[in-house]
Design a protein around this motif. Structure first.
Motif, PDB file in Angstrom:
ATOM      1  N   ALA B 344       0.872  -1.172   0.000  1.00  0.00           N
ATOM      2  CA  ALA B 344       0.000   0.000   0.000  1.00  0.00           C
ATOM      3  C   ALA B 344       0.901   1.211   0.000  1.00  0.00           C
ATOM      4  N   THR B 345       0.568   2.192  -0.805  1.00  0.00           N
ATOM      5  CA  THR B 345       1.412   3.368  -0.881  1.00  0.00           C
ATOM      6  C   THR B 345       0.577   4.589  -1.232  1.00  0.00           C
ATOM      7  N   ASN B 346       1.099   5.758  -0.857  1.00  0.00           N
ATOM      8  CA  ASN B 346       0.483   7.002  -1.312  1.00  0.00           C
ATOM      9  C   ASN B 346       1.048   7.300  -2.685  1.00  0.00           C
ATOM     10  N   PRO B 347       0.307   8.003  -3.502  1.00  0.00           N
ATOM     11  CA  PRO B 347       0.842   8.292  -4.831  1.00  0.00           C
ATOM     12  C   PRO B 347       2.009   9.272  -4.802  1.00  0.00           C
ATOM     13  N   CYS B 348       2.144  10.048  -3.724  1.00  0.00           N
ATOM     14  CA  CYS B 348       3.246  11.008  -3.637  1.00  0.00           C
ATOM     15  C   CYS B 348       3.403  11.361  -2.166  1.00  0.00           C
ATOM     16  N   PRO B 349       4.466  12.087  -1.783  1.00  0.00           N
ATOM     17  CA  PRO B 349       4.668  12.335  -0.347  1.00  0.00           C
ATOM     18  C   PRO B 349       3.493  13.037   0.340  1.00  0.00           C
ATOM     19  N   CYS B 350       2.800  13.948  -0.334  1.00  0.00           N
ATOM     20  CA  CYS B 350       1.709  14.659   0.341  1.00  0.00           C
ATOM     21  C   CYS B 350       0.441  13.815   0.343  1.00  0.00           C
ATOM     22  N   GLY B 351       0.400  12.790  -0.507  1.00  0.00           N
ATOM     23  CA  GLY B 351      -0.722  11.857  -0.479  1.00  0.00           C
ATOM     24  C   GLY B 351      -1.867  12.231  -1.375  1.00  0.00           C
ATOM     25  N   GLU B 352      -1.959  13.488  -1.787  1.00  0.00           N
ATOM     26  CA  GLU B 352      -3.126  13.922  -2.554  1.00  0.00           C
ATOM     27  C   GLU B 352      -2.951  13.670  -4.039  1.00  0.00           C
ATOM     28  N   GLY B 353      -1.764  13.226  -4.391  1.00  0.00           N
ATOM     29  CA  GLY B 353      -1.293  13.306  -5.756  1.00  0.00           C
ATOM     30  C   GLY B 353      -1.994  12.480  -6.787  1.00  0.00           C
ATOM     31  N   GLY B 354      -1.181  11.835  -7.536  1.00  0.00           N
ATOM     32  CA  GLY B 354      -1.608  11.458  -8.844  1.00  0.00           C
ATOM     33  C   GLY B 354      -1.482  12.785  -9.521  1.00  0.00           C
ATOM     34  N   SER B 355      -1.155  12.797 -10.786  1.00  0.00           N
ATOM     35  CA  SER B 355      -0.997  14.093 -11.427  1.00  0.00           C
ATOM     36  C   SER B 355      -2.326  14.504 -12.023  1.00  0.00           C
ATOM     37  N   GLY B 356      -3.363  13.746 -11.711  1.00  0.00           N
ATOM     38  CA  GLY B 356      -4.618  13.953 -12.403  1.00  0.00           C
ATOM     39  C   GLY B 356      -5.309  15.267 -12.099  1.00  0.00           C
ATOM     40  N   THR B 357      -5.396  15.638 -10.821  1.00  0.00           N
ATOM     41  CA  THR B 357      -6.270  16.752 -10.496  1.00  0.00           C
ATOM     42  C   THR B 357      -5.528  18.045 -10.229  1.00  0.00           C
ATOM     43  N   GLY B 358      -4.223  17.981 -10.089  1.00  0.00           N
ATOM     44  CA  GLY B 358      -3.489  19.194  -9.775  1.00  0.00           C
ATOM     45  C   GLY B 358      -3.590  19.566  -8.308  1.00  0.00           C
ATOM     46  N   ALA B 359      -4.157  18.679  -7.460  1.00  0.00           N
ATOM     47  CA  ALA B 359      -4.295  19.006  -6.044  1.00  0.00           C
ATOM     48  C   ALA B 359      -3.008  18.730  -5.278  1.00  0.00           C
ATOM     49  N   CYS B 360      -2.064  18.037  -5.908  1.00  0.00           N
ATOM     50  CA  CYS B 360      -0.832  17.630  -5.237  1.00  0.00           C
ATOM     51  C   CYS B 360       0.049  18.847  -4.984  1.00  0.00           C
ATOM     52  N   ARG B 361       0.616  18.901  -3.782  1.00  0.00           N
ATOM     53  CA  ARG B 361       1.457  20.039  -3.436  1.00  0.00           C
ATOM     54  C   ARG B 361       2.943  19.711  -3.517  1.00  0.00           C
ATOM     55  N   CYS B 362       3.277  18.497  -3.952  1.00  0.00           N
ATOM     56  CA  CYS B 362       4.681  18.100  -3.919  1.00  0.00           C
ATOM     57  C   CYS B 362       5.422  18.659  -5.127  1.00  0.00           C
ATOM     58  N   PRO B 363       6.683  19.080  -4.903  1.00  0.00           N
ATOM     59  CA  PRO B 363       7.497  19.422  -6.068  1.00  0.00           C
ATOM     60  C   PRO B 363       7.706  18.166  -6.912  1.00  0.00           C
ATOM     61  N   GLN B 364       7.874  18.391  -8.198  1.00  0.00           N
ATOM     62  CA  GLN B 364       7.989  17.256  -9.098  1.00  0.00           C
ATOM     63  C   GLN B 364       9.158  16.356  -8.719  1.00  0.00           C
ATOM     64  N   ALA B 365      10.265  16.976  -8.297  1.00  0.00           N
ATOM     65  CA  ALA B 365      11.447  16.176  -7.964  1.00  0.00           C
ATOM     66  C   ALA B 365      11.145  15.252  -6.788  1.00  0.00           C
ATOM     67  N   ALA B 366      10.405  15.762  -5.790  1.00  0.00           N
ATOM     68  CA  ALA B 366      10.080  14.939  -4.623  1.00  0.00           C
ATOM     69  C   ALA B 366       9.193  13.774  -5.030  1.00  0.00           C
ATOM     70  N   ARG B 367       8.273  14.052  -5.952  1.00  0.00           N
ATOM     71  CA  ARG B 367       7.361  12.995  -6.399  1.00  0.00           C
ATOM     72  C   ARG B 367       8.139  11.906  -7.108  1.00  0.00           C
ATOM     73  N   GLN B 368       9.083  12.328  -7.954  1.00  0.00           N
ATOM     74  CA  GLN B 368       9.853  11.330  -8.692  1.00  0.00           C
ATOM     75  C   GLN B 368      10.724  10.516  -7.751  1.00  0.00           C
ATOM     76  N   ARG B 369      11.312  11.205  -6.744  1.00  0.00           N
ATOM     77  CA  ARG B 369      12.178  10.495  -5.799  1.00  0.00           C
ATOM     78  C   ARG B 369      11.364   9.449  -5.042  1.00  0.00           C
ATOM     79  N   TYR B 370      10.151   9.836  -4.671  1.00  0.00           N
ATOM     80  CA  TYR B 370       9.265   8.937  -3.915  1.00  0.00           C
ATOM     81  C   TYR B 370       8.935   7.712  -4.753  1.00  0.00           C
ATOM     82  N   ASN B 371       8.603   7.951  -6.004  1.00  0.00           N
ATOM     83  CA  ASN B 371       8.204   6.830  -6.848  1.00  0.00           C
ATOM     84  C   ASN B 371       9.369   5.943  -7.236  1.00  0.00           C
TER      85      ASN B 371
END
Lengths: 370, 505
Positions: B344-371
């Motif tokens: 089980a995982t969050n889609p990104c560090p802030c958890g709101e992500g997925g790039s679908g809705t734009g609600a994610c607050r994570c910088p792109q680099a952080a998202r990539q590092r997480y994934n």
């Protein structure tokens, strides 16, 4: 050693720490560039009240900072570097300085450029927006850039991630009017690094502009300053997607002060990255549905007609899925919950719609293709 | 005098028979233990002496040598205390050799002469070939699981001696704890409201043994779904139950009241777990890791992207092979590790992500590092990758309860039967070469796969995985014929690309 022209002295001045356009304007307003350099190197950079006023709250500290920084700089070396890199340096009134910027409220004191300055000759539209755009925003920016450029309009933007980059890509894809990019860093400091290839393409096909000399880092204060140049260069500013607190706000405010037309692309009322653009529409800005709307605002009205839609009509099984998808991104789970159909039924519908080119999937999110 | 007492020691999760030879002769009084004992085993000398003295038995002032044969195997743990003490009694003529003939002994001695439990009773007893085994009283159920021996218990050395000499009857084994009426009520799938896709994914994972990755914002119900998975799996039978019991016993994990592990285990290690804790190993004594403890059950890794990348990649080989071989300088041990991995995982560090809705607050680099924590090869081993959304308010508050676990478990059991008829435990193990025969495609189904292949959305290996999942989906529908379009489409939808190469924005 070659004689350094006034542009060379001004370029070295622009490279001093904290030297923004307002300060540089003040410095060059009271002294000639070479004379200004001599004053700054001697530590008396803030000796004139006009300059000291821009350096509040600590003129003495700024002067000391400049004096220390100036000691480490070789003006001739800086000038040679610009010559070698093929970066043109223009001062107000000199050759190559954009006429629109000369008459601006806050004109740049110096402009660095790569590419052909003739790219500015023509009608210009800025396309700006958030770096964190949705696929919708990216696609709209791309199409606007493509269609405007193929109608001979110069697309001005900031080469950032997201909307800016997509607009430039669209303009390049059309092989139409040359794109113009205004960047916040030195012309040799590619930011964001992911856009290195795009950066080169824009420099090759159009024009790259900056107020910062070679080697200048993309410091945060440089971006709002850059946005004012974008607003000054454009006749119309189109905001594609922007959150309430996005950087596009600076561009829009700068454009309004300069009496430029501001237009916005409508988005979903639930999408956080459309909240600012929808707010602009509510405040009375004109909406942009496609390039034609922008052309009408410019007083032109010819646009090539889009080719007819060749996709197969969605069948009875696919239609409810497409309806549930609406116009914002959704996960497979969302679609099942919205339509009330079983995952099995939805998955068949999605597979057929995807094969027919109606929907696309990215990282588990489904969106309508246009 | 010499005496030889059969016992056993633990190597990984397997017992190895050990003959405890005790020799008592004249000479300077001393007591030595030879035959590669480890520290805790060598200390048995002092425990045995104190236990004998506390039990009122004489300590002979002679030369005593204890040999643990075979001497090439390293012996660990205190389980050899009891056989050493018994051997000493026989060798020093305090007990008749006939009295212990055909008896194996396992147990630790307390200084007061009491006999205490040791870990790994199940594999230890299984390694003994004697007719009778004597174990500490609280190990009775564990020892009885093996079923080949007459199990005797003794609480103290005095009790044991009286029983062996025939002075008193063998003590009664402790009364079995009453088995709770409900089999330790597992969480039920009926508690999950909405979540049609998550429910389907859990059902398919249970039926086909397909590894499952759930991705979604905090509070979407990922953990809730995963915890309901063991309740859908059929109970363990035969060898599987015995192997699982052996592993649990060797790791000193409490066994269920009946002694035998029949419920598929569910293990949920915290993301601070080290590679050794997960895979197994250790220096002195090789302990099975979490992946072996979840053998035949579910290994649930919550917050999977928080695990160190090296720990996650250590899972790759066991996932493929179903066993893990832990190699150390002293020994190499194989632990069984055939588990169903649920991440089980969050889609990104802030958890709101997925790039679908734009609600994610994570910088792109952080998202990539997480994934990037989930490497491509590991991600590829998940046949089911599902985005779980927060259920809407209506289904949480007022919606009808979902289908309960019982009917789903029945469908899962039926699907597993169909897999057994094909000669595999579950469809995830279907060989790629046999897919054409075992999971033939209808023309509609092959058209869908062909389109995906041609547009580059699917790799050749991906096709095999999709076909296995589609086979499971068809089996769940009770259809054992060819796999049709609907099954393939659902399989494709349940395998989302979760960490794409971030398209140049």
């Amino acid at each position: 050693m070659t004689e350094v022209p006034p542009e060379g002295w001004a370029a070295a001045l622009a490279g001093l720490p904290g030297m923004g356009p307002a300060r540089l304007r003040a410095v060059l307003g009271v002294w000639a560039p070479e004379e200004a350099w001599a004053h700054i190197a001697a530590g008396s950079g803030c000796s004139r009240p006009v300059v000291a006023l821009t350096c509040r709250p600590d003129p003495a500290g700024t002067a000391a900072l400049w004096r220390v920084a100036a000691r480490k700089v070789s003006v001739a070396g800086t000038w040679d570097a610009h010559q070698r890199a093929g970066v043109a340096v223009s001062l107000p009134g000199g050759p190559g300085f954009p006429a629109e910027l000369h008459l601006d409220l806050e004109p740049p004191a110096i402009v660095f450029s790569r590419g052909d300055t003739a790219a500015l000759d023509g009608r210009r539209v800025a396309i700006v927006g958030t770096r964190r755009c949705t696929r919708y925003g990216r696609d709209v920016a791309f199409e606007l850039g493509r269609d405007l450029a193929s109608s001979g309009i110069r697309v001005v933007s900031g080469l950032a991630l997201g909307v800016d980059g997509a607009a430039h890509r669209g303009a390049l894809a059309s092989c139409g009017a040359p794109p113009v990019a205004v960047v916040g860093s030195g012309l040799d400091v590619v930011y964001p690094p992911a856009h290195r290839a795009l950066w080169e393409q824009v420099a090759g096909a159009g024009l790259l502009l900056s107020e910062a000399p070679l080697g200048a880092r993309p410091e945060p204060w440089r971006f709002p300053v850059r946005n004012r140049v974008i607003a000054a260069l454009a006749e119309v500013v189109v905001v594609v997607e922007s959150a309430e607190k996005g950087g596009s706000r600076h561009t829009v405010e700068a454009a309004m002060v300069r009496d430029r037309v501001v237009m916005a692309v409508p988005g979903s009322v639930r999408s956080p990255v459309s909240s600012y653009t929808n707010g602009l529409l509510a405040d009375g800005c004109h909406p942009v549905r496609d390039a034609l709307d922008v052309l009408v605002a410019l007083g032109l009205s010819t646009v090539p007609q889009a080719p007819a839609d060749l996709r197969p009509e969605p069948g009875p099984e696919e239609a409810p899925v497409l309806e549930a998808l609406a116009w914002e991104p959704a996960t497979f789970d969302d679609l099942c919950a919205r339509s009330g159909h079983s995952p099995g039924q939805i998955s068949v519908g999605l597979a057929r719609l995807q094969a027919g080119g109606w929907v696309v999937e990215r990282a588990g999110w489904w969106e309508r293709a246009t | 005098m010499i005496a030889t007492i059969p016992s056993a020691t633990l190597l990984g999760v397997e017992g190895t028979p050990v003959a405890v030879e005790v020799h008592v002769s004249n000479g300077l009084p001393c007591f030595t233990v030879v035959g590669l004992p480890d520290a805790s085993c060598r200390e048995s000398r002092d425990r045995v002496r104190a236990a004998l003295l506390s039990s009122g038995l004489p300590w002979s002032l002679k030369r005593v040598t204890v040999n643990l044969a075979p001497s090439s195997v390293r012996k660990g743990g205190a389980g050899l205390d009891l056989p050493i003490a018994v051997g000493l009694l026989v060798a020093s003529d305090q007990l008749e050799a006939e009295a212990v003939a055909g008896c194996g002994f396992i147990g630790e001695l307390g200084l007061d002469g009491s006999i205490r439990r040791v870990p790994g009773i199940v594999p230890l007893v299984a390694a003994l070939s004697t007719r009778v085994v004597v174990v500490p009283p609280d190990c009775f159920t564990e020892a009885s699981v093996v079923g080949r021996h007459k199990v005797r218990v003794a609480g103290t050395l005095t009790e044991l001696l009286a029983a062996l000499r025939g002075d008193a009857p063998w003590p009664d084994p402790p009364a079995a704890a009453p088995v709770p009426p409900e089999p330790a009520s597992l969480p039920d799938l009926a508690d999950v409201r909405g979540q049609a896709v998550g429910r389907t994914a859990v059902e398919v994972a249970a039926a086909g043994g397909h590894h499952l990755l759930l991705s979604g914002p905090p509070g979407a119900g990922k953990t809730m779904l995963a915890r309901r998975l063991p309740g859908l799996l059929p109970p363990l039978e035969g060898d599987d139950a015995l192997t699982a019991t052996r592993i649990h016993s060797a790791a000193a994990v409490a066994l269920p009241p009946g002694g035998l592990v029949v419920r598929p285990p569910f293990r949920a290690p915290h993301h601070g777990a080290s590679a050794v804790a997960l895979i197994g190993g250790g220096t002195g004594y090789m302990r099975p890791g979490e992946i072996s403890l979840s053998h035949c059950g579910v290994l649930f890794m919550d917050e999977m992207c928080e695990f160190p990348a090296a720990v996650l990649d250590a899972l790759r080989q066991p996932i493929e092979e179903g066993v893990v071989r832990v190699c150390r300088a002293r020994a190499t041990v194989s632990f069984p590790a055939r588990f169903l991995l649920v991440g089980a995982t969050n889609p990104c560090p802030c958890g709101e992500g997925g790039s679908g809705t734009g609600a994610c607050r994570c910088p792109q680099a952080a998202r990539q590092r997480y994934n990037r924590r989930l490497s491509g090869p590991l991600l590829d081993r998940f046949d089911l990758r599902v985005l779980v959304s927060r259920p809407d308010a209506a289904s949480v508050m007022g919606g009808p309860p979902g289908e309960g676990s019982a009917p789903v478990a029945a469908r899962v059991a039926a699907a597993r039967e169909l897999a057994l008829e094909r000669g595999v435990r579950c469809n995830a193990e279907l060989p790629a070469s046999g897919l054409d025969a075992l999971a033939p495609l209808t023309s509609g189904a092959s058209r869908v796969l062909e389109h995906r292949l041609r547009s580059g959305l699917l790799s050749a290996r991906g096709v095999h995985r999709i076909r296995r999942v589609a086979r499971t989906i068809a089996d769940l529908g009770g259809l054992s014929g060819p796999v049709d379009e609907a099954h393939v489409c659902l399989a494709l939808s349940l395998r989302a690309e979760l960490a794409p190469a971030e398209a140049a924005a």
